[in-house]
Design a protein around this motif. Structure first.
Motif, PDB file in Angstrom:
ATOM      1  N   MET A   1       0.830  -1.196   0.000  1.00 19.65           N
ATOM      2  CA  MET A   1       0.000   0.000   0.000  1.00 19.65           C
ATOM      3  C   MET A   1       0.874   1.259   0.000  1.00 19.65           C
ATOM      4  SD  MET A   1      -3.048  -0.952  -0.240  1.00 19.65           S
ATOM      5  CE  MET A   1      -3.916  -2.523  -0.199  1.00 19.65           C
ATOM      6  N   ARG A   2       0.409   2.248  -0.742  1.00 17.42           N
ATOM      7  CA  ARG A   2       1.127   3.517  -0.816  1.00 17.42           C
ATOM      8  C   ARG A   2       0.174   4.647  -0.417  1.00 17.42           C
ATOM      9  NH1 ARG A   2       4.263   0.132  -1.082  1.00 17.42           N
ATOM     10  NH2 ARG A   2       5.723  -0.413  -2.765  1.00 17.42           N
ATOM     11  N   VAL A   3       0.729   5.664   0.225  1.00 23.61           N
ATOM     12  CA  VAL A   3      -0.065   6.842   0.580  1.00 23.61           C
ATOM     13  C   VAL A   3       0.370   7.988  -0.326  1.00 23.61           C
ATOM     14  CG1 VAL A   3      -0.692   8.480   2.375  1.00 23.61           C
ATOM     15  CG2 VAL A   3      -0.336   6.075   2.959  1.00 23.61           C
ATOM     16  N   PHE A   4      -0.601   8.502  -1.115  1.00 28.15           N
ATOM     17  CA  PHE A   4      -0.374   9.670  -1.956  1.00 28.15           C
ATOM     18  C   PHE A   4      -1.073  10.867  -1.307  1.00 28.15           C
ATOM     19  CE2 PHE A   4       0.771   7.998  -6.429  1.00 28.15           C
ATOM     20  CZ  PHE A   4       1.563   6.993  -5.876  1.00 28.15           C
ATOM     21  N   TYR A   5      -0.683  12.045  -1.712  1.00 30.66           N
ATOM     22  CA  TYR A   5      -1.241  13.255  -1.101  1.00 30.66           C
ATOM     23  C   TYR A   5      -1.701  14.211  -2.201  1.00 30.66           C
ATOM     24  CZ  TYR A   5       1.259  11.414   2.919  1.00 30.66           C
ATOM     25  OH  TYR A   5       1.720  10.604   3.923  1.00 30.66           O
ATOM     26  N   GLN A   6      -2.941  14.687  -2.053  1.00 27.94           N
ATOM     27  CA  GLN A   6      -3.423  15.721  -2.969  1.00 27.94           C
ATOM     28  C   GLN A   6      -3.386  17.058  -2.242  1.00 27.94           C
ATOM     29  OE1 GLN A   6      -7.456  15.492  -4.646  1.00 27.94           O
ATOM     30  NE2 GLN A   6      -6.492  16.042  -6.600  1.00 27.94           N
ATOM     31  N   PRO A   7      -2.681  18.034  -2.815  1.00 32.56           N
ATOM     32  CA  PRO A   7      -2.559  19.323  -2.121  1.00 32.56           C
ATOM     33  C   PRO A   7      -3.901  20.043  -2.016  1.00 32.56           C
ATOM     34  CG  PRO A   7      -0.882  19.078  -3.831  1.00 32.56           C
ATOM     35  CD  PRO A   7      -1.864  17.968  -4.031  1.00 32.56           C
ATOM     36  N   GLN A   8      -4.104  20.701  -0.894  1.00 29.45           N
ATOM     37  CA  GLN A   8      -5.213  21.633  -0.714  1.00 29.45           C
ATOM     38  C   GLN A   8      -4.583  23.025  -0.721  1.00 29.45           C
ATOM     39  OE1 GLN A   8      -6.913  20.162   2.964  1.00 29.45           O
ATOM     40  NE2 GLN A   8      -8.304  18.778   1.863  1.00 29.45           N
ATOM     41  N   VAL A   9      -4.972  23.798  -1.716  1.00 34.34           N
ATOM     42  CA  VAL A   9      -4.237  25.016  -2.046  1.00 34.34           C
ATOM     43  C   VAL A   9      -5.072  26.243  -1.723  1.00 34.34           C
ATOM     44  CG1 VAL A   9      -3.114  26.283  -3.933  1.00 34.34           C
ATOM     45  CG2 VAL A   9      -3.012  23.782  -3.862  1.00 34.34           C
ATOM     46  N   SER A  10      -4.423  27.281  -1.231  1.00 39.20           N
ATOM     47  CA  SER A  10      -5.098  28.557  -0.996  1.00 39.20           C
ATOM     48  C   SER A  10      -5.510  29.146  -2.336  1.00 39.20           C
ATOM     49  CB  SER A  10      -4.171  29.533  -0.265  1.00 39.20           C
ATOM     50  OG  SER A  10      -4.724  30.831  -0.253  1.00 39.20           O
ATOM     51  N   ALA A  11      -6.788  29.485  -2.457  1.00 44.59           N
ATOM     52  CA  ALA A  11      -7.277  30.059  -3.709  1.00 44.59           C
ATOM     53  C   ALA A  11      -6.737  31.462  -3.932  1.00 44.59           C
ATOM     54  CB  ALA A  11      -8.805  30.079  -3.704  1.00 44.59           C
ATOM     55  N   ILE A  12      -6.210  32.086  -2.891  1.00 44.93           N
ATOM     56  CA  ILE A  12      -5.736  33.470  -2.994  1.00 44.93           C
ATOM     57  C   ILE A  12      -4.312  33.519  -3.528  1.00 44.93           C
ATOM     58  CG2 ILE A  12      -5.241  35.571  -1.680  1.00 44.93           C
ATOM     59  CD1 ILE A  12      -7.473  34.684   0.256  1.00 44.93           C
ATOM     60  N   ASP A  13      -3.384  32.776  -2.876  1.00 46.71           N
ATOM     61  CA  ASP A  13      -1.972  32.891  -3.260  1.00 46.71           C
ATOM     62  C   ASP A  13      -1.377  31.613  -3.848  1.00 46.71           C
ATOM     63  OD1 ASP A  13      -1.714  31.239  -1.060  1.00 46.71           O
ATOM     64  OD2 ASP A  13      -0.924  32.811   0.253  1.00 46.71           O
ATOM     65  N   GLY A  14      -2.142  30.519  -3.926  1.00 46.00           N
ATOM     66  CA  GLY A  14      -1.648  29.289  -4.525  1.00 46.00           C
ATOM     67  C   GLY A  14      -0.726  28.477  -3.647  1.00 46.00           C
ATOM     68  N   HIS A  15      -0.604  28.835  -2.381  1.00 46.85           N
ATOM     69  CA  HIS A  15       0.255  28.080  -1.470  1.00 46.85           C
ATOM     70  C   HIS A  15      -0.472  26.834  -0.952  1.00 46.85           C
ATOM     71  CE1 HIS A  15       2.998  31.762  -0.437  1.00 46.85           C
ATOM     72  NE2 HIS A  15       3.218  31.253  -1.646  1.00 46.85           N
ATOM     73  N   ILE A  16       0.307  25.767  -0.718  1.00 47.16           N
ATOM     74  CA  ILE A  16      -0.246  24.532  -0.144  1.00 47.16           C
ATOM     75  C   ILE A  16      -0.511  24.754   1.342  1.00 47.16           C
ATOM     76  CG2 ILE A  16       0.181  22.093   0.354  1.00 47.16           C
ATOM     77  CD1 ILE A  16       2.004  22.035  -2.111  1.00 47.16           C
TER      78      ILE A  16
ATOM     79  N   LEU B   1     -16.075  34.099  -5.598  1.00 43.52           N
ATOM     80  CA  LEU B   1     -17.104  33.766  -4.588  1.00 43.52           C
ATOM     81  C   LEU B   1     -16.571  33.894  -3.165  1.00 43.52           C
ATOM     82  CD1 LEU B   1     -19.023  30.601  -5.891  1.00 43.52           C
ATOM     83  CD2 LEU B   1     -19.886  32.930  -5.649  1.00 43.52           C
ATOM     84  N   GLY B   2     -15.250  33.852  -3.020  1.00 41.70           N
ATOM     85  CA  GLY B   2     -14.663  33.893  -1.685  1.00 41.70           C
ATOM     86  C   GLY B   2     -14.362  32.524  -1.118  1.00 41.70           C
ATOM     87  N   CYS B   3     -14.254  31.503  -2.009  1.00 39.39           N
ATOM     88  CA  CYS B   3     -13.871  30.153  -1.563  1.00 39.39           C
ATOM     89  C   CYS B   3     -12.394  30.151  -1.187  1.00 39.39           C
ATOM     90  CB  CYS B   3     -14.150  29.157  -2.684  1.00 39.39           C
ATOM     91  SG  CYS B   3     -13.711  27.460  -2.284  1.00 39.39           S
ATOM     92  N   GLN B   4     -12.083  29.760   0.041  1.00 38.23           N
ATOM     93  CA  GLN B   4     -10.716  29.906   0.548  1.00 38.23           C
ATOM     94  C   GLN B   4      -9.733  28.902  -0.052  1.00 38.23           C
ATOM     95  OE1 GLN B   4     -13.394  29.325   2.515  1.00 38.23           O
ATOM     96  NE2 GLN B   4     -13.493  30.749   4.265  1.00 38.23           N
TER      97      GLN B   4
END
Length: 731
Positions: free
Chosen positions: A484-499, A695-698
């Motif tokens: 089994m492997r664990v992968f990660y999907q980034p959750q990114v700030s919609a404002i500045d693109g930072h993870i 819309l203001g989605c963070q």
């Protein structure tokens, strides 16, 4: 003399009855003590008798199972001791242990009842083996005596019952009127003899059995050597009592031969033509009915069992094939039943099954068959349906009727149901095919979150039994061999693109099939109860890897982990999760637990307590796939929710004039009003990203920023992000 064969000798050190009473008899103190010591070492306890007279005295004072007896003794030899035992009927087994080995001496001892003969000096193992065998024989004799004693008692009781005439004895005259009855008629039916004498027998026979009785008693072929035996129902006195079943034996007779007189129970001028006995078999008939019911019904719920269901399904298939009709088989599996059973106990679980059965039965049409297939699984037969819509209506009704809570004592519990549907003839031509395919469809419901229904289709055939067994074997091996492997999907700030966070997603690096995604194996993991082990592996791996990123200066990165319904519903979910965080030294405030609306609403009271406890430790709570479940605003006020994750199906609809965009607008506006964070899933285009920003989605996540990646790639992105921030600050 050889005491026993080689195999038995091997068992000599394992006494079968170490608490047996043994008497050792010898007039040589040294040999006597030697035998006592040997027996003691092998787990036996024995009394010692120095000489024959001492032995006789002890034999009259205590019951012994075995006597080890020397023949040559000065005061009273062994033969005399055996004669003494025979006169007194002392039935202890006797083994001669003596230096006297002449044929005549051995023969005399055996004729007097000795079990075996061991010559001095003896072999210790041979002696112990002989003792063990002798005690075994004595034990069998005692068991035989006990059985014989009970048989005698049983025979005495049987004779008493027979001699006490437990049956009604009666006589009929030539017109069929009672001319004799014994007192048993009053005890069994409530009538006195006087009430029935002179009345026709049909007044006592149940109306439905009168014709059968008339035929039997008037049969010209009946005679003394050819009596008639029939079963009839006889009326009891008063309408409140049910009629009882009797076995009637009747044959003609010459009444004068009995020399009867007109006394109680005998009519005047007796002209008896028929003599008979009536044995009450009501209990037997009820037992037969119960056994028949038990063979085809589940005793807890009183529903048809698997055998009766299959029998009815076979008949329904034959009828449907003959008339070119459809029928449906539903396979129902209760959701969250195991949690209730484990938490409140099996007694409450049984009560819940009974209550569930009653609700399910209320949804049925006449002719439908609901059965308990086993455990918390039910099957439902819908014969003669006109279309899939008929089955769909019933399925929706079944799901709806189980949504209301069940009150078990002081506890209010919630269960749901996952339903698989197979329609004849499309989804199977035989009984086994229909049941199996309905089962497969049910597991597809389980795989996508439970509490729903699914029709079987050909695309599901890959989930046949052989495939599932092979995949289960591979899955167990994968957990053992770290595939089994664990992968990660980034959750990114919609404002500045930072993870700002990562969602942990499991992948299976199959040695033959390559990289498999959760949809390929998570339903099977749920079905085979491997989901717990799999989730522990994912959480443990994610905690270790994300903890390293936190230590490298990414203190604000959040780890989001999705938990299955079975895990969240487990009574010790909170304790187990906190224990894992403590074990991996992972800060609780950096963890976000993702659960679906359906899991929350299935048992809102229990979930509220669990989530409050998690929040009290700093753990964040996110609602996954928001908008696809109940979407009830009430629970958002009651629970410590921090984040709403908008389902990707709505994000795809972000185009001019589409309903999906309207739903996203509403969810984001509601989240702002409730001061909740928003994560938009499945963002794939710049157009979608720009719309969500406005819309203001963070936060967003999706293929626009790339697919889920291994830990080393995410670590590289975080490193680059930190360096970029430092350069920006320096500038």
């Amino acid at each position: 003399m050889k005491a026993m064969n080689g195999d038995s000798a091997k068992q000599a050190s394992r006494p079968i009855e170490s608490n047996a009473n043994i008497l050792v008899v010898d007039d040589e103190p040294r040999l006597l003590q030697s035998l006592i010591t040997l027996l003691s070492e092998r787990g036996f306890y024995a009394d010692a008798a120095l000489g024959g007279k001492a032995a006789c005295q002890l034999l009259t004072q205590r019951d012994y199972d075995l006597v080890l007896l020397d023949l040559r003794m000065a005061d009273m030899d062994g033969h005399q001791v055996m004669d003494f035992m025979n006169r007194r009927d002392i039935r202890a087994a006797t083994v001669v242990v003596s230096g006297e080995s002449s044929f005549s001496s051995v023969s005399r001892a055996l004729r007097r009842g000795a079990y075996d003969y061991i010559k001095k000096p003896f072999d210790a193992d041979e002696l112990i083996a002989t003792v063990t065998n002798a005690l075994s024989k004595r034990q069998l004799e005692r068991s035989h005596d006990d059985v014989q004693h009970r048989l005698r008692k049983s025979e005495e009781l049987h004779r008493y019952i027979v001699n006490s005439s437990p049956d009604i004895v009666f006589m009929l005259d030539s017109d069929g009127r009672f001319c004799f009855l014994n007192s048993k008629v009053e005890a069994l039916l409530g009538y006195s003899c006087g009430e029935l004498l002179g009345r026709h027998f049909r007044h006592l026979v149940d109306d439905q059995d009168v014709a059968k009785a008339m035929y039997t008693f008037q049969d010209p072929n009946i005679n003394a050597t050819n009596p008639r035996t029939i079963e009839l129902r006889l009326k009891t006195r008063g309408s409140r009592k049910a009629n009882r079943h009797f076995e009637i034996t009747a044959f003609p007779m010459d009444g004068n031969a009995l020399g009867m007189k007109a006394t109680d129970g005998v009519a005047d001028n007796v002209d008896a033509q028929i003599y008979g006995t009536a044995r009450d078999i009501t209990e037997r008939k009820e037992a037969e009915a119960f056994i028949n019911f038990q063979a085809y019904h589940d005793l807890l719920t009183r529903l048809p069992n698997r055998a009766l269901f299959k029998d009815r399904l076979n008949l329904a298939i034959t009828h449907a094939r003959r008339n070119s009709q459809k029928l449906a088989v539903m396979f129902l599996d209760l959701d969250r039943f195991k949690v209730v059973n484990d938490t409140l106990g099996h007694a409450m679980g049984d009560r819940l099954l009974q209550a569930v059965s009653q609700r399910l039965e209320s949804c049925l049409r006449r002719g439908d068959t609901l059965s308990r297939f086993g455990g918390d699984e039910f099957t439902l037969l819908l014969p003669a349906i006109s279309s899939h819509e008929d089955a769909r209506k019933i399925a929706r009704k079944l799901i709806s009727v189980l949504k209301a809570p069940f009150q078990l004592g002081e506890h209010e519990v919630f269960v749901g149901v996952s339903i698989g549907i197979a329609v004849f003839p499309d989804a199977g031509q035989s009984m086994d095919q229909l049941i199996q395919n309905a089962d497969i469809a049910m597991y597809h419901v389980k795989g996508r979150g439970k509490d729903g229904y699914q029709f079987f289709n050909d695309a599901m055939s890959i989930n046949n039994t052989t495939h599932r067994l092979g995949l289960e074997r591979d899955l167990r091996r994968a957990l053992e061999q770290n595939e089994m492997r664990v992968f990660y999907q980034p959750q990114v700030s919609a404002i500045d693109g930072h993870i700002v966070g990562v969602e942990a997603l499991v992948r299976w690096q199959h040695p033959e099939r390559g990289l498999l995604y959760p949809r390929d194996f998570l339903p099977l993991a749920e079905e085979t109860k491997l989901i717990g082990d799999l989730s522990q592996l994912v959480l443990g791996t994610a905690c270790r890897e994300v903890r390293d990123w936190l230590s490298d200066g990414n203190q604000k990165v959040r780890l989001a982990v999705n938990f299955s319904p079975s895990q969240v519903e487990h009574p010790r979910f909170v304790q187990q999760l906190l224990a894992q965080l403590d074990h991996f030294n992972f800060p609780a405030e950096n963890l976000e637990v993702e659960i679906t609306e359906n899991v929350i609403m299935n048992d809102l009271e229990q979930m509220s307590r669990k989530l409050q406890e998690l929040a009290a430790h700093g753990i964040r709570i996110a609602i996954d796939d928001f908008g696809t479940g109940y979407s009830s605003l009430s629970y958002l006020h009651r629970l410590p929710i921090h984040t709403l994750k908008v389902d990707q199906t709505f994000i795809r609809g972000i185009r001019a004039g589409e309903d999906g965009a309207c739903i996203v607008n509403a969810i984001v506006a509601m989240a702002h009003g409730l001061r909740l964070d928003i994560v938009a899933e499945g963002v794939e285009t710049a157009e979608q990203l720009q719309y969500l920003r406005e819309l203001g989605c963070q936060q967003v996540q999706g293929f626009y920023y790339g697919p889920a990646r291994p830990a080393e790639e995410i670590g590289g992105l975080l490193t680059g992000q930190r360096q970029s921030v430092r350069i920006s600050k320096a500038g």
